[in-house]
Scaffold this active site. Structure first.
Site, PDB file in Angstrom:
ATOM      1  N   ASP A 169       0.756  -1.613  -0.141  1.00  8.38           N
ATOM      2  CA  ASP A 169      -0.313  -0.511  -0.187  1.00  8.38           C
ATOM      3  C   ASP A 169       0.519   1.160   0.246  1.00  8.38           C
ATOM      4  O   ASP A 169       1.673   1.399   0.663  1.00  8.38           O
ATOM      5  CB  ASP A 169      -1.003  -0.038   1.286  1.00  8.38           C
ATOM      6  N   TYR A 233     -15.699  -0.415   5.272  1.00  4.86           N
ATOM      7  CA  TYR A 233     -17.240  -0.173   4.110  1.00  4.86           C
ATOM      8  C   TYR A 233     -17.181   1.355   5.174  1.00  4.86           C
ATOM      9  O   TYR A 233     -17.611   1.165   6.388  1.00  4.86           O
ATOM     10  CB  TYR A 233     -17.822  -1.194   4.312  1.00  4.86           C
ATOM     11  N   HIS A 241     -11.146  -4.725  -2.338  1.00  4.28           N
ATOM     12  CA  HIS A 241     -10.100  -4.671  -1.888  1.00  4.28           C
ATOM     13  C   HIS A 241      -9.947  -4.914  -0.972  1.00  4.28           C
ATOM     14  O   HIS A 241     -10.706  -4.574  -0.015  1.00  4.28           O
ATOM     15  CB  HIS A 241      -9.217  -3.892  -2.906  1.00  4.28           C
TER      16      HIS A 241
END
Length: 296
Positions: A169, A233, A241
């Site tokens: 990331d 979420y 992902h």
């Protein structure tokens, strides 16, 4: 004309305001303009390796200024010696051009808890997702298609329905293993968020879990029981992902209850389309006004 991202470009930054900051992580988000386009610059102190830290104490300091002397406790500010620095002082991330959605995301704001039923998802969230132009997540497709960041990909399976990629990331500079942060991008473009998951996707989720464990061990020597796999979420972007993060990672803001859902729990449930999901939502988020209207 596309201007390069280099030191000369950053020197033209016209500061507007601070969006948010954290004294815990040494992180700050600045809003301004680069060449008349909105830009967000994220500055953060880099994390030192153990070897780098000990070497820095011995040979890398130019001056210290003690501001608390109460034996046995001392605190000081230190200036780094310029001549020693093979270690970077700052990690810089840039979003340019930045949209209003980017600016809202990184602005310090009040948060409220909302409960999203299946009906509210269909009425409020789906129109919100579909309002975005297709190029909003073109950067994800560029990675999936090997056009960008190909040299950073640690694992690739190009099968259009069961494949996925694993790569570091952008939040991780790959210096400290306890700050390990990987992301898994699925190839299936029909899965926008965990709301689109069905029982048919359980084999895919299990393969993601297994391969994330293998990759973290083989590439970084991090054991499976040191990893936290979760799904956001609402997510930052609507292409499914999975986040793979070291359990000792200190930046817990994205791992809070109500935002992060453990992959293990998702695999066990597999009925997410009908669930009511409760989570924190910033009042600057594009969904907030629609949720308010739907509640009246």
């Amino acid at each position: 004309m596309d201007h390069p991202v280099d030191l000369e470009t950053l020197k033209t930054f016209e500061f507007d305001r601070i969006l948010s900051e954290s004294t815990t992580t040494g992180s700050i988000y600045l809003l301004g303009k680069l060449h008349n386009e909105s830009a967000i610059i994220h500055l953060q102190r880099t994390i030192l390796s153990a070897d780098g830290a000990s070497e820095l104490v011995k040979h890398g300091l130019e001056e210290i200024k003690v501001f608390l002397d109460n034996r046995p406790y001392f605190s000081a500010h230190a200036l780094l010696a310029r001549s020693t620095s093979s270690l970077p002082d700052l990690q810089i991330k840039l979003i340019w051009p930045a949209t209003e959605i980017h600016i809202a995301k990184y602005t310090l704001q009040e948060r409220v808890m909302v409960s999203e039923t299946a009906e509210k998802y269909a009425k409020v969230v789906v129109p919100y997702i579909e309002s975005f132009p297709p190029d909003r997540i073109q950067w994800v497709y560029n990675i999936l298609e090997g056009k960008k960041e190909a040299d950073r990909v640690l694992y690739r399976d190009d099968d259009p329905s069961r494949g996925f990629l694993i790569l570091p990331d952008l939040k991780w500079d790959q210096t400290s293993m306890t700050a390990l942060y990987l992301v898994v991008l699925v190839q299936d473009r029909t899965i926008r968020s965990l709301r689109d998951l069905t029982r048919d996707h359980v084999p895919l989720l299990r393969r993601i879990r297994q391969q994330a464990f293998i990759t973290a061990k083989e590439v970084f020597n991090v054991e499976p029981n040191k990893l936290r796999l979760f799904i956001h979420y609402q997510p930052s972007y609507y292409h499914f992902h999975v986040h793979v993060v070291h359990i000792d990672h200190e930046n817990l803001s994205g791992m809070m209850v109500g935002q992060a859902r453990l992959l293990e729990d998702i695999i066990s449930l597999s009925i997410l389309q009908q669930m009511t999901l409760t989570y924190a939502l910033g009042v600057e988020h594009g969904l907030y006004a629609s949720f308010l209207a739907a509640s009246n």
